[in-house]
Design a protein around this motif. Structure first.
Motif, mmCIF file in Angstrom:
data_model
loop_
_atom_site.group_PDB
_atom_site.id
_atom_site.type_symbol
_atom_site.label_atom_id
_atom_site.label_comp_id
_atom_site.label_asym_id
_atom_site.label_seq_id
_atom_site.Cartn_x
_atom_site.Cartn_y
_atom_site.Cartn_z
ATOM 1 N N GLU A 33 67.958 49.148 14.589
ATOM 2 C CA GLU A 33 66.910 49.099 15.391
ATOM 3 C C GLU A 33 65.366 49.345 14.979
ATOM 4 O O GLU A 33 64.975 50.104 15.006
ATOM 5 C CB GLU A 33 67.687 49.752 16.939
ATOM 6 C CG GLU A 33 68.805 49.652 17.759
ATOM 7 C CD GLU A 33 69.116 50.673 18.837
ATOM 8 O OE1 GLU A 33 70.020 50.232 19.634
ATOM 9 O OE2 GLU A 33 68.225 51.735 18.725
ATOM 10 N N HIS A 93 70.441 41.363 19.027
ATOM 11 C CA HIS A 93 70.047 41.094 20.550
ATOM 12 C C HIS A 93 68.829 41.737 19.892
ATOM 13 O O HIS A 93 68.021 42.513 19.049
ATOM 14 C CB HIS A 93 71.144 42.521 20.929
ATOM 15 C CG HIS A 93 71.957 41.785 20.621
ATOM 16 N ND1 HIS A 93 73.184 42.432 19.902
ATOM 17 C CD2 HIS A 93 73.014 42.144 21.933
ATOM 18 C CE1 HIS A 93 74.272 42.415 20.426
ATOM 19 N NE2 HIS A 93 74.004 41.873 21.936
ATOM 20 N N ARG A 109 67.758 44.796 17.597
ATOM 21 C CA ARG A 109 68.646 44.776 17.410
ATOM 22 C C ARG A 109 69.347 44.204 16.623
ATOM 23 O O ARG A 109 69.629 42.699 16.746
ATOM 24 C CB ARG A 109 69.969 45.492 18.120
ATOM 25 C CG ARG A 109 70.521 46.331 17.917
ATOM 26 C CD ARG A 109 71.332 47.633 19.013
ATOM 27 N NE ARG A 109 72.386 46.411 19.594
ATOM 28 C CZ ARG A 109 72.554 46.426 20.920
ATOM 29 N NH1 ARG A 109 72.215 46.702 21.925
ATOM 30 N NH2 ARG A 109 73.539 45.731 21.431
ATOM 31 N N ARG A 349 73.909 52.169 19.249
ATOM 32 C CA ARG A 349 73.692 51.472 20.770
ATOM 33 C C ARG A 349 73.100 51.615 21.902
ATOM 34 O O ARG A 349 73.778 51.647 22.239
ATOM 35 C CB ARG A 349 74.902 49.570 20.381
ATOM 36 C CG ARG A 349 75.190 49.512 18.390
ATOM 37 C CD ARG A 349 76.323 48.872 19.501
ATOM 38 N NE ARG A 349 77.462 48.661 17.364
ATOM 39 C CZ ARG A 349 78.113 47.615 17.457
ATOM 40 N NH1 ARG A 349 77.929 46.431 17.852
ATOM 41 N NH2 ARG A 349 78.854 48.047 16.407
ATOM 42 N N LYS A 350 71.626 50.406 21.847
ATOM 43 C CA LYS A 350 71.063 51.184 23.083
ATOM 44 C C LYS A 350 70.675 49.606 24.179
ATOM 45 O O LYS A 350 70.306 48.633 23.629
ATOM 46 C CB LYS A 350 69.641 51.719 23.166
ATOM 47 C CG LYS A 350 70.677 53.273 22.716
ATOM 48 C CD LYS A 350 69.056 54.190 22.275
ATOM 49 C CE LYS A 350 68.538 54.026 20.451
ATOM 50 N NZ LYS A 350 69.416 54.238 19.633
ATOM 51 N N GLN A 351 70.458 50.152 25.287
ATOM 52 C CA GLN A 351 70.762 49.030 26.050
ATOM 53 C C GLN A 351 69.324 49.981 26.983
ATOM 54 O O GLN A 351 68.965 51.000 27.175
ATOM 55 C CB GLN A 351 70.929 48.526 27.430
ATOM 56 C CG GLN A 351 71.156 47.980 28.348
ATOM 57 C CD GLN A 351 70.405 45.758 27.612
ATOM 58 O OE1 GLN A 351 69.200 46.487 27.412
ATOM 59 N NE2 GLN A 351 71.340 45.212 27.698
ATOM 60 N N GLU A 370 74.362 51.421 24.728
ATOM 61 C CA GLU A 370 74.789 50.618 25.723
ATOM 62 C C GLU A 370 76.549 50.632 26.349
ATOM 63 O O GLU A 370 76.813 49.704 27.228
ATOM 64 C CB GLU A 370 74.799 48.932 24.237
ATOM 65 C CG GLU A 370 75.496 48.025 24.508
ATOM 66 C CD GLU A 370 75.377 47.156 24.041
ATOM 67 O OE1 GLU A 370 74.726 45.885 23.567
ATOM 68 O OE2 GLU A 370 76.431 47.434 23.194
ATOM 69 N N ASP A 371 77.239 51.041 25.315
ATOM 70 C CA ASP A 371 78.758 51.238 26.126
ATOM 71 C C ASP A 371 78.742 52.028 27.542
ATOM 72 O O ASP A 371 79.681 52.526 27.654
ATOM 73 C CB ASP A 371 79.646 51.605 24.724
ATOM 74 C CG ASP A 371 79.465 53.143 24.269
ATOM 75 O OD1 ASP A 371 78.043 53.480 24.545
ATOM 76 O OD2 ASP A 371 80.176 52.817 22.862
ATOM 77 N N PRO A 379 68.663 45.276 33.134
ATOM 78 C CA PRO A 379 68.535 45.237 31.652
ATOM 79 C C PRO A 379 67.729 44.023 30.791
ATOM 80 O O PRO A 379 67.483 43.335 31.253
ATOM 81 C CB PRO A 379 70.361 44.956 31.049
ATOM 82 C CG PRO A 379 70.620 43.849 32.562
ATOM 83 C CD PRO A 379 70.039 44.534 33.954
#
Length: 455
Positions: A33, A93, A109, A349-351, A370-371, A379
């Motif tokens: 990222e 992403h 990402r 992994r992030k949002q 993210e999950d 988002p």
């Protein structure tokens, strides 16, 4: 070899690591990222830019025979065979270009086999960092003078040709009206502006004659540079020329000032033009301008219609770099966390989710896994590429510009000024904090087994 698109536009250690990854069969999926650690002094926010150049680079990434020959003198055949077949096969992403963002929020990402994700690091940082830097600088002038003509004049003092072109693109995306750089107009369909230099006036024995020659050559773009000698006298000459050209249906569209007390000269020139019946002629100014000088000129009620901003914009003179990083967050299905002092990262992994107030302003962001369960808010990170292929058509720069301008409407009013305000509220989700804590504890226990002698 095209140096701008070459995969050799990378740090050497990308290739040395790639060799070891191949030798150790470490080709599992990696997640990197790109984010900014902190805002530069004086900035309240950043504007994401450069994604289109990143996608183009990844789409077309391959090694030429010439490049492979050069690498073959430094790396073993296994590496050369791998690079000969190299195509980017990963996912991208990102925050869409023009998105307002803040520190610790991933704006890009990359998910790809480790050798691929590692190899592209340097160029991706190079592209995203520079355009984000310039777009964020340009946004400040747009917010200070939202109804004025703003033109990028920075190419001649830019740090290289590509920098000049990308600065024109980034500033237009951020809301500028156009650029003086002709190639940027052809490449990105940016409106191009320009008239004359002082040398054009000096090449003539008579200033009025210079004005007339230019007007007759460019009847639809007669903007006269009037500060080569005496600004106010030249303004009177422009009025006289306008009367002379009426019979030929040629008008004076405006005048440009490039030196001296711009506010005082603009007021004097405006009076001269109005007294001469040139009420519609605009006044455009340039000369070492930045957002602070724009603010001062507008505060002085200077009757100026447009500004040419060069060096201060093209090199982001007050904040010439962002503290950004491209860091590994997951490898082979396991979250990874850097714990370096002052440079620790949030794993996984992030949002990023953005809340809005009832009035439609930004109310705060949450950085989450993210999950994890979705957090309140919209988002910000979206998919743009899967398995090396774009997921949607390339947007026009004009569309991106409109999206950027619309995003400014969400900024609380205090954040649109040149004054530094209290930090924007950014929350790290509890699940993300917990994951970081788990990784820290696991690393601590692992280190204890290695470092401490058994009793």
């Amino acid at each position: 070899m095209n140096p701008i698109s070459s995969p050799l536009l990378a740090d050497l250690y990308q290739f040395t690591m790639l060799q070891t990854y191949l030798e150790q069969n470490m080709q599992q999926t990696a997640v990197f990222e790109l984010f900014v650690r902190k805002l530069p002094p004086g900035r309240n926010f950043l504007v994401a830019a450069g994604l289109e150049q990143v996608l183009e680079f990844l789409e077309n990434l391959q090694f030429s025979a010439e490049e492979l020959d050069w690498l073959a003198t430094r790396f073993p055949p296994q590496v050369i065979d791998y690079l000969e077949r190299f195509r980017f096969e990963g996912d991208v992403h990102a925050m869409p270009e023009g998105t307002i963002f803040f520190p610790d929020e991933p704006m890009l990402r990359i998910t790809a086999p480790m050798p691929q994700a590692q190899l592209v690091e340097s160029r991706l940082i190079n592209l995203m960092h520079f355009e984000t830097l310039i777009a964020s600088k340009a946004a400040r002038s747009v917010l200070v003078a939202p109804d004025k003509l703003l033109v990028d004049f920075g190419m001649r003092r830019a740090h290289g040709a590509e920098a000049g072109l990308l600065a024109a693109r980034a500033s237009y995306l951020a809301g500028f009206s156009g650029t003086a750089t002709v190639l940027a107009g052809t490449l990105y369909d940016i409106p191009v502006f320009g008239t004359m230099a002082h040398s054009f006036i000096q090449a003539h024995d008579d200033e009025s004659e210079a004005f007339e020659h230019f007007a007759r050559s460019h009847p639809d773009n007669t903007i006269l540079l009037i500060d080569t000698y005496d600004t106010e006298i030249a303004a009177h000459k422009a009025v006289a020329l306008a009367n002379k050209l009426k019979a030929d249906h040629i008008g004076i569209q405006g005048v440009r000032l490039d030196s001296g007390d711009l506010a005082a000269h603009a007021k004097n020139v405006r009076q001269i033009l109005d007294d001469g019946g040139l009420h519609g002629a605009t006044i455009f100014v340039s000369g070492n301008l930045d957002e602070y000088k724009l603010q001062a000129l507008l505060a002085a009620s200077a009757p100026i219609d447009g500004f040419g901003i060069g060096t201060a914009l093209g090199i982001s003179i007050d904040a010439p770099a962002l503290d950004c990083a491209y860091k590994l967050q997951e490898f082979a299905g396991k979250p990874r966390r850097k714990r370096s002092e002052g440079k620790a990262t949030w794993p996984g992994r992030k949002q990023v989710y953005r809340l809005f107030t009832d009035d439609g302003y930004f109310g705060g962001d949450t950085v989450a896994l993210e999950d994890d369960d979705p957090q309140p808010g919209a988002p910000l990170i979206q998919p743009f590429m899967r398995a090396g292929k774009r997921l949607q058509p390339k947007p026009s720069l004009h569309e991106l510009r409109q999206q950027t301008l619309a995003s400014y409407d969400g900024l609380p009013s205090a954040m649109t000024t040149l004054e530094t305000v209290n930090a924007y509220p950014i929350t790290i989700s509890e699940a993300l904090k917990a994951l970081a804590g788990q990784l820290d504890q696991a690393q601590f226990l692992h280190d204890q087994k290695i470092v401490l002698p058994e009793k």
